[in-house]
Design a protein around this motif. Structure first.
Motif, mmCIF file in Angstrom:
data_model
loop_
_atom_site.group_PDB
_atom_site.id
_atom_site.type_symbol
_atom_site.label_atom_id
_atom_site.label_comp_id
_atom_site.label_asym_id
_atom_site.label_seq_id
_atom_site.Cartn_x
_atom_site.Cartn_y
_atom_site.Cartn_z
ATOM 1 N N ILE A 122 0.859 -1.185 0.000
ATOM 2 C CA ILE A 122 0.000 0.000 0.000
ATOM 3 C C ILE A 122 0.897 1.237 0.000
ATOM 4 C CG2 ILE A 122 -1.770 1.280 1.261
ATOM 5 C CD1 ILE A 122 -2.421 -1.306 2.761
ATOM 6 N N TRP A 123 0.579 2.214 -0.826
ATOM 7 C CA TRP A 123 1.229 3.524 -0.776
ATOM 8 C C TRP A 123 0.328 4.479 -0.014
ATOM 9 C CZ3 TRP A 123 6.066 4.674 -1.895
ATOM 10 C CH2 TRP A 123 6.766 3.903 -2.816
ATOM 11 N N ILE A 124 0.921 5.261 0.892
ATOM 12 C CA ILE A 124 0.183 6.250 1.682
ATOM 13 C C ILE A 124 0.882 7.591 1.526
ATOM 14 C CG2 ILE A 124 -0.527 6.954 3.998
ATOM 15 C CD1 ILE A 124 -0.389 3.996 4.798
ATOM 16 N N TYR A 125 0.097 8.636 1.219
ATOM 17 C CA TYR A 125 0.656 9.990 1.204
ATOM 18 C C TYR A 125 0.326 10.641 2.537
ATOM 19 C CZ TYR A 125 1.396 14.889 0.233
ATOM 20 O OH TYR A 125 1.826 16.190 0.306
ATOM 21 N N ASN A 126 1.364 10.987 3.305
ATOM 22 C CA ASN A 126 1.213 11.618 4.610
ATOM 23 C C ASN A 126 1.348 13.122 4.431
ATOM 24 O OD1 ASN A 126 1.251 12.401 7.260
ATOM 25 N ND2 ASN A 126 2.906 11.029 7.873
ATOM 26 N N ARG A 127 0.254 13.860 4.643
ATOM 27 C CA ARG A 127 0.281 15.295 4.385
ATOM 28 C C ARG A 127 0.990 16.105 5.471
ATOM 29 N NH1 ARG A 127 -5.992 17.057 5.179
ATOM 30 N NH2 ARG A 127 -6.189 16.320 7.305
ATOM 31 N N VAL A 128 1.236 15.533 6.625
ATOM 32 C CA VAL A 128 1.949 16.255 7.679
ATOM 33 C C VAL A 128 3.423 16.406 7.307
ATOM 34 C CG1 VAL A 128 2.693 16.154 10.085
ATOM 35 C CG2 VAL A 128 0.353 15.551 9.480
ATOM 36 N N ASN A 129 4.050 15.306 6.873
ATOM 37 C CA ASN A 129 5.471 15.324 6.509
ATOM 38 C C ASN A 129 5.693 15.463 5.007
ATOM 39 O OD1 ASN A 129 6.045 14.878 9.222
ATOM 40 N ND2 ASN A 129 5.976 12.674 8.961
ATOM 41 N N PHE A 130 4.633 15.507 4.222
ATOM 42 C CA PHE A 130 4.713 15.577 2.758
ATOM 43 C C PHE A 130 5.580 14.458 2.197
ATOM 44 C CE2 PHE A 130 4.011 19.979 4.163
ATOM 45 C CZ PHE A 130 2.805 20.220 3.531
ATOM 46 N N ASN A 131 5.358 13.245 2.686
ATOM 47 C CA ASN A 131 6.140 12.120 2.174
ATOM 48 C C ASN A 131 5.238 10.959 1.779
ATOM 49 O OD1 ASN A 131 5.417 11.138 4.669
ATOM 50 N ND2 ASN A 131 7.471 10.957 5.468
ATOM 51 N N LEU A 132 5.803 10.075 0.966
ATOM 52 C CA LEU A 132 5.126 8.854 0.550
ATOM 53 C C LEU A 132 5.692 7.684 1.330
ATOM 54 C CD1 LEU A 132 5.003 9.202 -3.317
ATOM 55 C CD2 LEU A 132 3.056 9.043 -1.800
ATOM 56 N N ILE A 133 4.820 6.822 1.798
ATOM 57 C CA ILE A 133 5.236 5.668 2.585
ATOM 58 C C ILE A 133 4.640 4.423 1.936
ATOM 59 C CG2 ILE A 133 5.135 4.564 4.834
ATOM 60 C CD1 ILE A 133 4.607 7.477 5.931
ATOM 61 N N ARG A 134 5.468 3.431 1.721
ATOM 62 C CA ARG A 134 4.978 2.162 1.195
ATOM 63 C C ARG A 134 5.007 1.137 2.310
ATOM 64 N NH1 ARG A 134 5.951 -2.844 -0.464
ATOM 65 N NH2 ARG A 134 4.828 -3.626 -2.261
ATOM 66 N N LEU A 135 3.851 0.527 2.537
ATOM 67 C CA LEU A 135 3.743 -0.550 3.517
ATOM 68 C C LEU A 135 3.669 -1.869 2.764
ATOM 69 C CD1 LEU A 135 1.017 0.947 5.883
ATOM 70 C CD2 LEU A 135 3.486 1.140 6.080
ATOM 71 N N ASN A 136 4.346 -2.881 3.295
ATOM 72 C CA ASN A 136 4.286 -4.202 2.655
ATOM 73 C C ASN A 136 3.011 -4.919 3.082
ATOM 74 O OD1 ASN A 136 4.820 -5.102 5.240
ATOM 75 N ND2 ASN A 136 6.929 -5.657 4.815
ATOM 76 N N ALA A 137 2.866 -6.166 2.716
ATOM 77 C CA ALA A 137 1.652 -6.929 3.006
ATOM 78 C C ALA A 137 1.424 -7.112 4.509
ATOM 79 C CB ALA A 137 1.714 -8.289 2.315
ATOM 80 N N GLN A 138 2.502 -7.063 5.308
ATOM 81 C CA GLN A 138 2.378 -7.190 6.760
ATOM 82 C C GLN A 138 2.202 -5.833 7.432
ATOM 83 O OE1 GLN A 138 4.984 -8.738 5.014
ATOM 84 N NE2 GLN A 138 3.788 -10.626 4.915
ATOM 85 N N LEU A 139 1.972 -4.768 6.643
ATOM 86 C CA LEU A 139 1.759 -3.391 7.106
ATOM 87 C C LEU A 139 2.972 -2.824 7.825
ATOM 88 C CD1 LEU A 139 -1.949 -3.683 8.285
ATOM 89 C CD2 LEU A 139 -1.086 -2.893 6.080
ATOM 90 N N GLN A 140 4.160 -3.234 7.397
ATOM 91 C CA GLN A 140 5.404 -2.681 7.917
ATOM 92 C C GLN A 140 5.985 -1.747 6.865
ATOM 93 O OE1 GLN A 140 7.499 -6.307 8.495
ATOM 94 N NE2 GLN A 140 6.589 -6.704 10.492
#
Length: 169
Positions: free
Chosen positions: A138-156
């Motif tokens: 899953i890709w998540i855009y965090n608007r507080v830090n203006f960064n993209l975070i990718r979580l794997n299938a185990q949500l890490q």
């Protein structure tokens, strides 16, 4: 021409019209990570890679069968309006509820598949956008830090892409 052939022709042109209108809209915007709802109360259309047709609005998702009849419906009003739908993987449809910061995955029958992902409990209470990634990530855009975070299938956390404006100046 038989009536059966005529019905197939009409169905083909209707689906062609939907895909053409989606293509025209997609020329102006990138919808690879789902499409936000822009019109309250109106239905929008999506077609996945298998040619399955979905109609949706802020309240529900409808899936139509190959015979042009309603196949199934999904709705979860307790979590607020649906914000994004990602049908990149037709067997694992991602639905993002921005107000409650939750993600639910649906299978090909629009039945919830697995546990609901509560992004607040994972520390992403300011998630602005979410989409599917390869290998059940899953890709998540965090608007507080203006960064993209990718979580794997185990949500890490697998990848963090920092704000490029700060890096490049």
């Amino acid at each position: 021409m038989r009536f059966c052939d005529f019905k197939k022709s009409i169905r083909f042109f209707i689906l062609l019209g939907f895909s053409f209108s989606l293509h025209q809209v997609a020329l102006g915007q990138d919808f690879r990570c789902g499409k936000p709802f822009s019109h309250i109360g109106e239905s929008n259309w999506l077609i996945d890679r298998l040619g399955q047709v979905y109609a949706y609005n802020e309240k529900e998702i409808l899936k139509f069968s190959k015979t042009d009849s309603l196949f199934n419906r999904f709705s979860q009003l307790a979590w607020g309006p649906i914000h994004y739908i990602d049908v990149t993987n037709p067997l694992k449809i991602l639905v993002f509820y921005k107000e409650s910061v939750r993600i639910v995955f649906l299978d090909n029958t629009l039945t919830p598949n697995g546990e609901v992902v509560d992004l607040i409990s994972l520390g992403y209470d300011q998630a602005e956008a979410v989409c599917s990634s390869y290998d059940n990530g899953i890709w998540i855009y965090n608007r507080v830090n203006f960064n993209l975070i990718r979580l794997n299938a185990q949500l890490q956390i697998n990848v963090i892409i920092p704000n490029l404006n700060q890096i490049l100046g």
